[in-house]
Motif scaffolding. Structure first.
Motif, PDB file in Angstrom:
ATOM      1  N   MET A   1      14.518  11.851  30.272  1.00 27.43           N
ATOM      2  CA  MET A   1      14.021  10.824  31.256  1.00 27.43           C
ATOM      3  C   MET A   1      14.750   9.507  30.614  1.00 27.43           C
ATOM      4  SD  MET A   1       9.937   9.684  31.331  1.00 27.43           S
ATOM      5  CE  MET A   1       9.660   8.253  30.808  1.00 27.43           C
ATOM      6  N   GLU A   2      15.316   8.730  31.574  1.00 27.55           N
ATOM      7  CA  GLU A   2      16.035   7.471  31.279  1.00 27.55           C
ATOM      8  C   GLU A   2      15.189   6.368  30.975  1.00 27.55           C
ATOM      9  OE1 GLU A   2      18.795   4.597  33.976  1.00 27.55           O
ATOM     10  OE2 GLU A   2      19.051   6.546  34.011  1.00 27.55           O
ATOM     11  N   ALA A   3      15.406   5.460  29.842  1.00 24.25           N
ATOM     12  CA  ALA A   3      14.888   4.469  29.297  1.00 24.25           C
ATOM     13  C   ALA A   3      14.793   3.176  30.571  1.00 24.25           C
ATOM     14  CB  ALA A   3      15.260   3.971  28.063  1.00 24.25           C
ATOM     15  N   GLY A   4      13.732   2.463  30.713  1.00 20.88           N
ATOM     16  CA  GLY A   4      14.016   1.390  31.560  1.00 20.88           C
ATOM     17  C   GLY A   4      14.484   0.269  30.916  1.00 20.88           C
ATOM     18  N   PRO A   5      14.808  -0.833  31.752  1.00 22.67           N
ATOM     19  CA  PRO A   5      15.507  -1.960  31.248  1.00 22.67           C
ATOM     20  C   PRO A   5      14.796  -2.585  29.827  1.00 22.67           C
ATOM     21  CG  PRO A   5      14.394  -2.671  33.419  1.00 22.67           C
ATOM     22  CD  PRO A   5      14.204  -1.035  32.805  1.00 22.67           C
ATOM     23  N   THR A   6      15.820  -3.064  29.088  1.00 26.31           N
ATOM     24  CA  THR A   6      14.974  -3.829  27.921  1.00 26.31           C
ATOM     25  C   THR A   6      14.706  -5.270  28.206  1.00 26.31           C
ATOM     26  OG1 THR A   6      16.687  -2.644  26.419  1.00 26.31           O
ATOM     27  CG2 THR A   6      15.644  -4.518  25.454  1.00 26.31           C
ATOM     28  N   ILE A   7      13.469  -5.487  28.712  1.00 21.38           N
ATOM     29  CA  ILE A   7      12.877  -6.591  28.953  1.00 21.38           C
ATOM     30  C   ILE A   7      12.213  -7.264  27.704  1.00 21.38           C
ATOM     31  CG2 ILE A   7      11.361  -8.223  30.430  1.00 21.38           C
ATOM     32  CD1 ILE A   7      12.158  -5.820  32.779  1.00 21.38           C
ATOM     33  N   THR A   8      12.562  -8.230  27.258  1.00 15.85           N
ATOM     34  CA  THR A   8      11.795  -8.878  26.020  1.00 15.85           C
ATOM     35  C   THR A   8      10.834 -10.042  26.461  1.00 15.85           C
ATOM     36  OG1 THR A   8      13.709 -10.262  25.503  1.00 15.85           O
ATOM     37  CG2 THR A   8      13.731  -8.396  24.643  1.00 15.85           C
ATOM     38  N   GLU A   9      10.022 -10.268  25.627  1.00 14.20           N
ATOM     39  CA  GLU A   9       9.208 -11.673  25.984  1.00 14.20           C
ATOM     40  C   GLU A   9       8.946 -12.569  24.748  1.00 14.20           C
ATOM     41  OE1 GLU A   9       5.659 -14.095  25.594  1.00 14.20           O
ATOM     42  OE2 GLU A   9       5.894 -12.322  24.478  1.00 14.20           O
ATOM     43  N   ARG A  10       9.019 -13.825  25.060  1.00 15.88           N
ATOM     44  CA  ARG A  10       9.165 -14.947  24.238  1.00 15.88           C
ATOM     45  C   ARG A  10       8.333 -16.003  24.817  1.00 15.88           C
ATOM     46  NH1 ARG A  10      14.032 -15.583  23.125  1.00 15.88           N
ATOM     47  NH2 ARG A  10      14.571 -17.213  24.403  1.00 15.88           N
ATOM     48  N   GLY A  11       7.395 -16.451  24.467  1.00 16.96           N
ATOM     49  CA  GLY A  11       6.852 -17.838  24.709  1.00 16.96           C
ATOM     50  C   GLY A  11       6.202 -17.490  26.306  1.00 16.96           C
ATOM     51  N   GLY A  12       5.846 -16.374  26.668  1.00 12.30           N
ATOM     52  CA  GLY A  12       5.254 -16.232  28.096  1.00 12.30           C
ATOM     53  C   GLY A  12       6.405 -16.029  29.204  1.00 12.30           C
ATOM     54  N   MET A  13       7.721 -15.957  28.622  1.00 18.48           N
ATOM     55  CA  MET A  13       8.632 -15.915  29.867  1.00 18.48           C
ATOM     56  C   MET A  13       9.302 -14.469  29.118  1.00 18.48           C
ATOM     57  SD  MET A  13       9.470 -18.409  31.737  1.00 18.48           S
ATOM     58  CE  MET A  13      11.387 -18.338  31.990  1.00 18.48           C
ATOM     59  N   PHE A  14       9.812 -13.485  30.162  1.00 15.34           N
ATOM     60  CA  PHE A  14      10.452 -12.364  30.178  1.00 15.34           C
ATOM     61  C   PHE A  14      11.925 -12.456  30.142  1.00 15.34           C
ATOM     62  CE2 PHE A  14       5.969 -11.778  31.239  1.00 15.34           C
ATOM     63  CZ  PHE A  14       5.537 -11.054  30.210  1.00 15.34           C
ATOM     64  N   HIS A  15      12.478 -11.652  29.571  1.00 16.20           N
ATOM     65  CA  HIS A  15      14.080 -11.801  29.528  1.00 16.20           C
ATOM     66  C   HIS A  15      14.771 -10.414  29.930  1.00 16.20           C
ATOM     67  CE1 HIS A  15      13.336 -15.864  27.921  1.00 16.20           C
ATOM     68  NE2 HIS A  15      12.386 -15.219  27.207  1.00 16.20           N
ATOM     69  N   LEU A  16      15.956 -10.574  30.555  1.00 11.55           N
ATOM     70  CA  LEU A  16      16.564  -9.471  30.701  1.00 11.55           C
ATOM     71  C   LEU A  16      18.034  -9.983  30.638  1.00 11.55           C
ATOM     72  CD1 LEU A  16      16.739  -6.540  32.305  1.00 11.55           C
ATOM     73  CD2 LEU A  16      17.016  -7.638  34.212  1.00 11.55           C
ATOM     74  N   MET A  17      18.996  -9.104  30.006  1.00 11.16           N
ATOM     75  CA  MET A  17      20.313  -9.348  29.650  1.00 11.16           C
ATOM     76  C   MET A  17      21.196  -8.517  30.710  1.00 11.16           C
ATOM     77  SD  MET A  17      20.494 -11.789  27.622  1.00 11.16           S
ATOM     78  CE  MET A  17      22.302 -11.727  27.217  1.00 11.16           C
ATOM     79  N   LEU A  18      22.237  -9.251  31.171  1.00  9.65           N
ATOM     80  CA  LEU A  18      23.104  -8.420  32.094  1.00  9.65           C
ATOM     81  C   LEU A  18      24.653  -8.508  31.353  1.00  9.65           C
ATOM     82  CD1 LEU A  18      22.331 -10.031  35.450  1.00  9.65           C
ATOM     83  CD2 LEU A  18      21.403  -7.976  34.800  1.00  9.65           C
ATOM     84  N   ARG A  19      25.178  -7.067  31.811  1.00  4.63           N
ATOM     85  CA  ARG A  19      26.578  -7.200  31.230  1.00  4.63           C
ATOM     86  C   ARG A  19      27.424  -8.218  31.893  1.00  4.63           C
ATOM     87  NH1 ARG A  19      24.666  -2.174  31.119  1.00  4.63           N
ATOM     88  NH2 ARG A  19      24.880  -0.925  29.080  1.00  4.63           N
ATOM     89  N   SER A  20      28.682  -8.017  31.674  1.00  2.00           N
ATOM     90  CA  SER A  20      29.841  -8.919  32.044  1.00  2.00           C
ATOM     91  C   SER A  20      29.856  -9.056  33.649  1.00  2.00           C
ATOM     92  CB  SER A  20      31.165  -8.662  31.725  1.00  2.00           C
ATOM     93  OG  SER A  20      32.301  -9.068  32.134  1.00  2.00           O
ATOM     94  N   CYS A  21      29.427 -10.175  34.217  1.00  2.00           N
ATOM     95  CA  CYS A  21      29.295 -10.194  35.728  1.00  2.00           C
ATOM     96  C   CYS A  21      29.667 -11.715  36.074  1.00  2.00           C
ATOM     97  CB  CYS A  21      27.870 -10.061  35.950  1.00  2.00           C
ATOM     98  SG  CYS A  21      26.717 -11.415  35.261  1.00  2.00           S
ATOM     99  N   THR A  22      29.530 -12.110  37.384  1.00  2.00           N
ATOM    100  CA  THR A  22      30.069 -13.148  37.751  1.00  2.00           C
ATOM    101  C   THR A  22      28.692 -13.922  38.432  1.00  2.00           C
ATOM    102  OG1 THR A  22      30.685 -12.455  39.849  1.00  2.00           O
ATOM    103  CG2 THR A  22      32.498 -12.642  38.165  1.00  2.00           C
ATOM    104  N   ALA A  23      28.721 -14.864  39.114  1.00  2.00           N
ATOM    105  CA  ALA A  23      27.688 -15.585  39.689  1.00  2.00           C
ATOM    106  C   ALA A  23      27.368 -14.907  41.058  1.00  2.00           C
ATOM    107  CB  ALA A  23      27.860 -17.113  40.012  1.00  2.00           C
ATOM    108  N   GLY A  24      28.092 -14.129  41.374  1.00  2.00           N
ATOM    109  CA  GLY A  24      27.935 -13.356  42.712  1.00  2.00           C
ATOM    110  C   GLY A  24      26.729 -12.294  42.514  1.00  2.00           C
ATOM    111  N   ILE A  25      26.507 -12.239  41.445  1.00  2.00           N
ATOM    112  CA  ILE A  25      25.166 -11.210  41.066  1.00  2.00           C
ATOM    113  C   ILE A  25      23.904 -11.467  41.613  1.00  2.00           C
ATOM    114  CG2 ILE A  25      24.672 -11.849  38.784  1.00  2.00           C
ATOM    115  CD1 ILE A  25      24.784  -8.329  39.775  1.00  2.00           C
TER     116      ILE A  25
END
Length: 163
Positions: A1-25
């Motif tokens: 089974m594949e793990a879901g994305p790593t979403i972290t929480e801090r101070g009521g905000m949730f954060h997701l990191m993306l690999r090398s990309c451009t603003a086009g994403i």
């Protein structure tokens, strides 16, 4: 089974990191139902060089032929218009906020303590924050809405970039 994305929480905000990309994403991340995009401290020229351009020098001024260096400004646009302009940002880094309400004229983040920024933005309708230090770099996407980030992370265009 594949793990879901790593979403972290801090101070009521949730954060997701993306690999090398451009603003086009952003074409695959922004919510078309959320009306405003605020690009903060955009510099159309990445390098400090004198450039000939036209600029207004006062509120009531007309465009003047001048040489400028390190021109920087905030940009507020309807989401649909920003998406039309998105190719112009492809080679740039970016600090972007997608807002449910128009950003008040008097709202700047200059001088706001780092620990208070999220609270101020949330009070003013923050839906999403996108930070890309420069093109082809890792980016962070933050939102107070975890299910929204989960849906974004599963989009086929975004999934390969999720860390």
């Amino acid at each position: 089974m594949e793990a879901g994305p790593t979403i972290t929480e801090r101070g009521g905000m949730f954060h997701l990191m993306l690999r090398s990309c451009t603003a086009g994403i952003l074409a695959h991340i922004l919510d078309p139902e959320v009306p405003f995009v605020w690009v903060r401290r955009h510099m159309p020229h990445r390098y400090a060089q004198w450039r000939k351009t036209q600029a207004c020098l006062s509120e009531r001024g007309v465009l003047q032929d001048v040489e400028v260096r390190s021109m920087e400004y905030d940009l507020l646009a309807p989401t649909a218009r920003f998406l039309e302009l998105l190719p112009e940002f492809e080679s740039h880094g970016m600090v972007l906020y997608q807002m449910r309400r128009r950003v008040p004229d008097t709202l700047t983040l200059d001088g706001v303590a780092d620990e208070a920024v999220d609270r101020v933005l949330l009070q003013n309708g923050l839906h999403l924050r996108f930070y890309l230090p420069h093109a082809v770099e890792c980016a962070s996407v933050s939102s107070p809405d975890r299910p929204f980030l989960e849906r974004v992370s599963e989009r086929p265009e975004v999934r390969p970039f999720v860390m």
